[in-house]
Scaffold this motif. Structure first.
Motif, PDB file in Angstrom:
ATOM      1  N   SER A  27       0.829  -1.215   0.000  1.00  0.00           N
ATOM      2  CA  SER A  27       0.000   0.000   0.000  1.00  0.00           C
ATOM      3  C   SER A  27       0.856   1.255   0.000  1.00  0.00           C
ATOM      4  CB  SER A  27      -0.918   0.021   1.226  1.00  0.00           C
ATOM      5  OG  SER A  27      -1.804  -1.055   1.197  1.00  0.00           O
ATOM      6  N   THR A  28       1.913   1.245   0.788  1.00  0.00           N
ATOM      7  CA  THR A  28       2.802   2.405   0.873  1.00  0.00           C
ATOM      8  C   THR A  28       3.492   2.649  -0.455  1.00  0.00           C
ATOM      9  OG1 THR A  28       3.146   1.981   3.226  1.00  0.00           O
ATOM     10  CG2 THR A  28       4.771   3.381   2.124  1.00  0.00           C
ATOM     11  N   VAL A  74       2.524   1.664  -3.440  1.00  0.00           N
ATOM     12  CA  VAL A  74       1.527   2.085  -4.438  1.00  0.00           C
ATOM     13  C   VAL A  74       1.182   3.564  -4.256  1.00  0.00           C
ATOM     14  CG1 VAL A  74      -0.886   1.825  -5.173  1.00  0.00           C
ATOM     15  CG2 VAL A  74       0.543  -0.189  -4.852  1.00  0.00           C
ATOM     16  N   ARG A  75       0.890   3.973  -3.025  1.00  0.00           N
ATOM     17  CA  ARG A  75       0.554   5.386  -2.770  1.00  0.00           C
ATOM     18  C   ARG A  75       1.700   6.296  -3.184  1.00  0.00           C
ATOM     19  NH1 ARG A  75      -4.413   5.778  -2.986  1.00  0.00           N
ATOM     20  NH2 ARG A  75      -5.651   5.557  -1.117  1.00  0.00           N
ATOM     21  N   LEU A  76       2.915   5.903  -2.853  1.00  0.00           N
ATOM     22  CA  LEU A  76       4.080   6.711  -3.205  1.00  0.00           C
ATOM     23  C   LEU A  76       4.222   6.818  -4.719  1.00  0.00           C
ATOM     24  CD1 LEU A  76       6.466   8.340  -2.150  1.00  0.00           C
ATOM     25  CD2 LEU A  76       7.777   6.207  -2.033  1.00  0.00           C
ATOM     26  N   SER A  77       3.909   5.752  -5.426  1.00  0.00           N
ATOM     27  CA  SER A  77       4.007   5.781  -6.888  1.00  0.00           C
ATOM     28  C   SER A  77       2.887   6.603  -7.526  1.00  0.00           C
ATOM     29  CB  SER A  77       4.007   4.354  -7.446  1.00  0.00           C
ATOM     30  OG  SER A  77       2.736   3.754  -7.330  1.00  0.00           O
ATOM     31  N   GLU A  78       1.813   6.847  -6.783  1.00  0.00           N
ATOM     32  CA  GLU A  78       0.674   7.609  -7.316  1.00  0.00           C
ATOM     33  C   GLU A  78       0.836   9.119  -7.186  1.00  0.00           C
ATOM     34  OE1 GLU A  78      -2.892   4.375  -6.421  1.00  0.00           O
ATOM     35  OE2 GLU A  78      -2.512   5.979  -4.984  1.00  0.00           O
ATOM     36  N   VAL A 112       8.033   1.040   8.079  1.00  0.00           N
ATOM     37  CA  VAL A 112       7.714   0.514   6.744  1.00  0.00           C
ATOM     38  C   VAL A 112       8.677   1.109   5.723  1.00  0.00           C
ATOM     39  CG1 VAL A 112       5.984   0.520   4.899  1.00  0.00           C
ATOM     40  CG2 VAL A 112       5.304   0.014   7.249  1.00  0.00           C
ATOM     41  N   LEU A 113       8.899   2.407   5.809  1.00  0.00           N
ATOM     42  CA  LEU A 113       9.804   3.065   4.863  1.00  0.00           C
ATOM     43  C   LEU A 113      11.241   2.580   5.018  1.00  0.00           C
ATOM     44  CD1 LEU A 113       8.314   6.645   4.896  1.00  0.00           C
ATOM     45  CD2 LEU A 113       8.355   5.045   2.965  1.00  0.00           C
TER      46      LEU A 113
END
Length: 146
Positions: free
Chosen positions: A47-48, A50-54, A78-79
């Motif tokens: 999820s992290t 994907v969000r970062l790629s968006e 997570v990062l």
């Protein structure tokens, strides 16, 4: 204080409670996710990433955490794991040297491209017991809860 069994035998039934049902549905989905993803990423890491790629351009850790719905400590952990795998990079902000900005690395982009079809299959498998109308209703109703 002692509670008599007769005192708790009222209309409350655990299996009818939204939290209980959501937890069981989440457990089912997470089992499917974990099995199908094969250790590539955890659900939170996915999820992290994907969000970062968006997002358009680099983003702060705080802003990314809000987009994924995580607290600061969880986001940091997570990062750290994503950066250790060279999927995310962190650089100082050009405008504020106290702030660090995050972005997806090429390896991160490549992994997302590889895993996105699998993620769609995971969603399909999770929702398999429902027909198209039920799926749309479930997703619409869930979106009202957060």
């Amino acid at each position: 204080m002692t509670v008599d069994a007769a005192d708790v035998s009222g209309p409350y039934r655990l299996e009818d409670q939204v939290g209980f049902m959501l937890r069981l549905a989440n457990q089912r989905h997470m089992a499917i996710f974990t099995e199908r993803m094969g250790g590539e990423l955890t659900a939170v890491q996915f999820s992290t990433l994907v969000r970062l790629s968006e997002v358009d351009g680099p983003i702060s850790q705080n802003a990314l955490g809000r987009l994924v719905g995580m607290d600061a400590a969880t986001t940091k952990g997570v990062l750290a794991r994503l950066m250790a795998r060279d999927l995310v990079k962190m650089e100082k902000s050009p405008t504020d040297k106290r702030r660090y900005m995050l972005s997806t690395t090429q390896a991160g982009w490549d992994l997302i491209a590889k895993l996105m079809p699998l993620a769609c299959q995971i969603t399909e498998e999770t929702l398999a017991p429902l027909n198209a109308k039920e799926r749309a209703s479930l997703l619409r109703l869930l979106s009202k809860l957060y």
